[in-house]
Design an enzyme around this catalytic site. Structure first.
Site, short mmCIF file in Angstrom:
data_model
loop_
_atom_site.label_atom_id
_atom_site.label_comp_id
_atom_site.label_asym_id
_atom_site.label_seq_id
_atom_site.Cartn_x
_atom_site.Cartn_y
_atom_site.Cartn_z
N ASN A 89 0.83 -1.22 0.00
CA ASN A 89 0.00 0.00 0.00
C ASN A 89 0.87 1.27 0.00
O ASN A 89 0.36 2.36 0.22
CB ASN A 89 -0.95 0.00 1.21
N HIS B 257 3.34 1.96 2.08
CA HIS B 257 3.82 2.41 3.39
C HIS B 257 5.34 2.34 3.47
O HIS B 257 6.00 1.62 2.73
CB HIS B 257 3.15 1.63 4.53
N GLU C 116 1.79 4.22 7.62
CA GLU C 116 0.75 3.77 6.70
C GLU C 116 0.22 4.98 5.92
O GLU C 116 0.48 6.13 6.29
CB GLU C 116 -0.40 3.14 7.51
P1 PGA Z 1 8.72 -6.92 2.58
O1 PGA Z 1 7.91 -5.78 3.34
O2 PGA Z 1 10.15 -6.47 2.59
O3 PGA Z 1 8.53 -8.16 3.43
O4 PGA Z 1 8.17 -7.03 1.21
C1 PGA Z 1 8.11 -4.45 3.02
C2 PGA Z 1 7.17 -3.59 3.80
O5 PGA Z 1 6.01 -3.98 4.02
O6 PGA Z 1 7.56 -2.47 4.17
#
Ligand code: PGA
Length: 249
Positions: free
Chosen positions: A136, A138, A143
Site C-alpha cells: 500500500n 507504506h 501507513e
Molecule cells: P517486505 O515488506 O520487505 O517483506 O516485502 C516491506 C514492507 O512492508 O515495508
C-alpha cells in the site's frame, strides 16, 4: 529521487551491498535506520559475507531498528528486532550496545517512543536509511495518511500490512499494531534508499514514482527528498519501464 534499476536480483543485491560498503568506508560511524522484512535479507547476507572477508566493518557504526510489532512474544522470530538480529547482526561485527530497537511490550509505551526519538536526535538523525515498500506504499509503519512530521509512535496496522505480516511469523496470531519510526526522521535522514524486488512490487513502484506526491502513498514523499534512491530489480521496475517505453514510442 534517483532511479536505479538492476537487470537481475543478483546484480541488485551486489550493487546495493557495494554502495553500502562504500558508505561505511567513507563514514565508519554511520548511523543507520534499517528495516526487517523479506526485501533486505539477501542484501544483509551479502553484507555479512563482506564483513567476514574483511571488506568492511560495522564496528563503529550504529543501527536503529525501523519498527517493531506489538503483542508478540519477545522471542517471536517475526519481530523486527529478532529478524534484524538473525539476518544481519549475527553476521556482522556490530556490538550489542550499538543496536537500538523498540520494546513494544514495555509498560510505558509513550516513554519508549519519547526515548527512541531523543536517541535518534542525540545522534543528529540518521545518515543512511534503508526501507522496503509495502504493497500500500507504506514506509515502515507509516501507513497511508501518516503525517509527514510524525515521530516514533504506536500505529494500528492497515489490513494489507497485517496480512503481509503472515510472511514473518509462524503462527496465526498476526500482529495488528506496532511502533515505528515516523516520517519526520525517515525523511530527515541524510540519505534514503528505497529497496524493491520482485514483480509483486511492480504496481506500487509505478504509483510511487509516477503518481501524485502525497502522504496517501508515503513512498512517493521520497521524490522530494534531496538524496534518495529507489533501488530495484528489473521485476520490481517492470511496470515503470513499460510505462516509460510506451511514453517514448
Ligand atoms: P517486505 O515488506 O520487505 O517483506 O516485502 C516491506 C514492507 O512492508 O515495508
Amino acid at each position: 529521487m534517483n532511479l536505479l534499476q538492476f537487470d537481475t536480483d543478483q546484480s541488485w543485491i551486489q550493487n546495493v551491498a557495494a554502495m553500502w560498503r562504500d558508505r561505511l568506508r567513507v563514514n565508519p560511524r554511520l548511523v543507520m535506520c534499517l528495516p526487517s522484512g523479506n526485501t533486505p535479507n539477501a542484501i544483509y547476507a551479502e553484507m555479512g559475507r563482506s564483513v567476514a572477508s574483511g571488506l568492511v566493518s560495522f564496528r563503529e557504526a550504529e543501527v536503529f531498528a525501523l519498527d517493531d510489532f506489538g503483542g508478540l512474544a519477545l522471542d517471536d522470530p517475526g519481530r523486527c528486532r529478532n529478524m534484524l538480529q538473525r539476518f544481519l547482526l549475527d553476521a556482522v561485527d556490530l556490538s550489542r550496545e550499538r543496536f537500538h530497537f523498540i520494546n513494544t511490550e514495555a509498560h510505558d509505551l509513550d516513554r519508549v517512543c519519547r526515548d527512541y526519538n531523543e536517541l535518534i536526535e542525540a545522534r543528529g538523525g540518521f545518515d543512511l536509511t534503508l526501507l522496503g515498500i509495502g504493497l500500500n506504499g507504506h514506509l515502515g509503519l507509516n501507513e497511508p495518511g501518516s503525517a509527514i512530521d510524525c515521530t516514533t509512535r504506536r500505529v494500528d496496522m492497515h489490513e494489507s500490512t497485517i496480512k503481509a505480516s503472515a510472511g514473518y511469523v509462524t503462527h496465526s496470531n498476526l500482529p495488528t499494531w506496532g511502533v515505528g519510526v515516523g516520517l519526520k526522521h525517515l525523511l530527515g535522514s541524510r540519505e534514503v534508499w528505497l529497496l524493491a524486488n520482485g514483480t509483486k512490487k511492480a504496481d506500487i513502484i509505478l504509483s510511487a514514482v509516477t503518481g501524485p506526491i502525497s502522504n496517501e502513498l508515503p513512498a512517493s514523499l521520497l521524490r522530494r527528498h534531496p538524496n534518495s534512491s529507489l533501488m530495484m530489480d528489473a521485476a520490481a521496475g517492470s511496470r515503470l519501464t513499460a510505462t516509460v517505453q510506451k511514453a517514448h514510442s
